[in-house]
Design a protein around this motif. Structure first.
Motif, short mmCIF file in Angstrom:
data_model
loop_
_atom_site.label_atom_id
_atom_site.label_comp_id
_atom_site.label_asym_id
_atom_site.label_seq_id
_atom_site.Cartn_x
_atom_site.Cartn_y
_atom_site.Cartn_z
N GLU A 115 0.90 -1.23 0.03
CA GLU A 115 -0.04 0.08 0.04
C GLU A 115 0.81 1.20 -0.07
O GLU A 115 1.70 1.42 0.63
N PRO A 116 0.63 2.30 -1.01
CA PRO A 116 1.54 3.45 -0.90
C PRO A 116 1.04 4.21 0.33
O PRO A 116 -0.14 4.24 0.41
N VAL A 117 2.08 4.79 0.87
CA VAL A 117 1.86 5.58 2.04
C VAL A 117 2.01 7.15 1.64
O VAL A 117 2.82 7.37 0.97
N GLU A 118 1.03 8.11 1.81
CA GLU A 118 1.25 9.35 1.29
C GLU A 118 1.06 10.25 2.22
O GLU A 118 0.23 11.01 2.43
N LEU A 119 2.24 10.46 2.92
CA LEU A 119 2.30 11.52 4.16
C LEU A 119 2.09 12.94 3.51
O LEU A 119 1.23 13.74 4.21
N VAL A 120 2.72 13.14 2.42
CA VAL A 120 2.57 14.29 1.77
C VAL A 120 1.01 14.81 1.68
O VAL A 120 0.48 15.85 1.88
N GLY A 121 0.34 13.85 0.90
CA GLY A 121 -1.11 14.00 0.91
C GLY A 121 -1.75 14.04 1.99
O GLY A 121 -2.96 14.95 2.15
N ALA A 122 -1.47 13.35 3.08
CA ALA A 122 -2.20 13.53 4.48
C ALA A 122 -2.02 14.71 5.05
O ALA A 122 -2.93 15.23 5.67
N LEU A 123 -0.81 15.27 4.69
CA LEU A 123 -0.59 16.68 5.22
C LEU A 123 -1.47 17.88 4.42
O LEU A 123 -2.17 18.52 5.16
N THR B 213 7.37 7.78 17.61
CA THR B 213 6.46 7.46 18.42
C THR B 213 6.00 6.00 18.35
O THR B 213 6.24 5.56 17.19
N SER B 214 5.63 5.20 19.18
CA SER B 214 5.12 3.99 18.95
C SER B 214 3.80 4.07 18.57
O SER B 214 2.80 4.49 19.11
N LEU B 215 3.43 3.45 17.24
CA LEU B 215 2.01 3.67 16.62
C LEU B 215 1.39 2.14 16.68
O LEU B 215 2.44 1.16 16.56
N PRO B 216 0.31 2.18 16.50
CA PRO B 216 -0.62 0.78 16.37
C PRO B 216 0.25 0.06 15.14
O PRO B 216 0.46 0.82 14.02
N PRO B 217 0.39 -1.28 15.02
CA PRO B 217 0.56 -2.04 13.74
C PRO B 217 -0.26 -1.71 12.63
O PRO B 217 -1.33 -1.33 12.73
N GLY B 218 0.72 -1.40 11.37
CA GLY B 218 -0.18 -0.98 10.22
C GLY B 218 -0.28 0.62 10.07
O GLY B 218 -0.93 1.11 9.19
N ASP B 219 0.04 1.29 11.25
CA ASP B 219 -0.10 2.57 11.24
C ASP B 219 1.10 3.30 11.22
O ASP B 219 1.86 3.60 12.30
N PRO B 220 1.83 3.66 10.05
CA PRO B 220 3.06 4.17 9.78
C PRO B 220 3.32 5.66 10.30
O PRO B 220 4.45 6.04 10.57
N TYR B 221 2.25 6.37 10.36
CA TYR B 221 2.11 7.94 10.63
C TYR B 221 0.84 8.37 11.19
O TYR B 221 -0.07 7.60 10.92
N ARG B 222 0.93 9.56 11.93
CA ARG B 222 -0.25 10.19 12.22
C ARG B 222 0.20 11.51 12.25
O ARG B 222 0.95 12.35 12.40
N VAL B 223 -1.11 12.25 11.58
CA VAL B 223 -0.81 13.61 11.32
C VAL B 223 -2.08 14.66 11.97
O VAL B 223 -3.08 14.10 11.94
N TYR B 224 -1.50 15.68 12.64
CA TYR B 224 -2.60 16.53 13.15
C TYR B 224 -2.29 18.03 13.17
O TYR B 224 -1.12 18.09 13.03
N SER B 225 -3.24 18.89 13.23
CA SER B 225 -2.80 20.23 13.15
C SER B 225 -3.75 21.10 14.33
O SER B 225 -4.69 20.53 14.55
#
Length: 130
Positions: free
Chosen positions: A23-31, A103-115
């Motif tokens: 699965e592609p991870v899209e951190l830039v898209g998440a931001l 940080t330690s995130l749940p399995p399958g959750d490589p990142y978290r973004v908030y603002s």
């Protein structure tokens, strides 16, 4: 291609290869999504968005990025978000900053973004979760 775009490409490739190979991870898209979803229309000519963003990376992903020499990830993401804001015609609620933490995130959750909108912000001014 600018130095920042190349760095962003390297960083994204490192992140993608480390996390979810299928699965592609899209951190830039998440931001971008975080920014867009918290936009406040003040008038026809004024749309204000949060200016303080927190990106939490799983400790393994974060360590891998550091190992690949991607120390300037915060700058790259900030530059990209500035360009996104300009394209959308956004006004930042204050000085734009992105804080990246491991940080330690749940399995399958490589990142978290908030603002959050913070008129006078520094990267170390983010509230700590407890």
């Amino acid at each position: 291609m600018t130095r920042w775009e190349r760095a962003l490409e390297r960083w994204q490739s490192a992140l993608l290869s480390k996390v979810h190979r299928q699965e592609p991870v899209e951190l830039v898209g998440a931001l971008h999504d975080e920014c867009d979803s918290h936009a406040v229309v003040c008038s026809q000519a004024r749309v204000v968005v949060p200016n303080a963003y927190a990106v939490e990376l799983d400790t393994v992903v974060y360590a891998e990025l550091v190992r690949h020499g991607c120390a300037d990830v915060g700058e790259v993401l900030t530059d990209d978000l500035v360009r996104h804001g300009r394209r959308q015609g956004y006004e930042w609620a204050g000085p734009l900053t992105i804080r990246i933490t491991a940080t330690s995130l749940p399995p399958g959750d490589p990142y978290r973004v908030y603002s959050t909108p913070m008129p006078h912000v520094r990267a170390d001014a983010f509230p700590t979760e407890g």
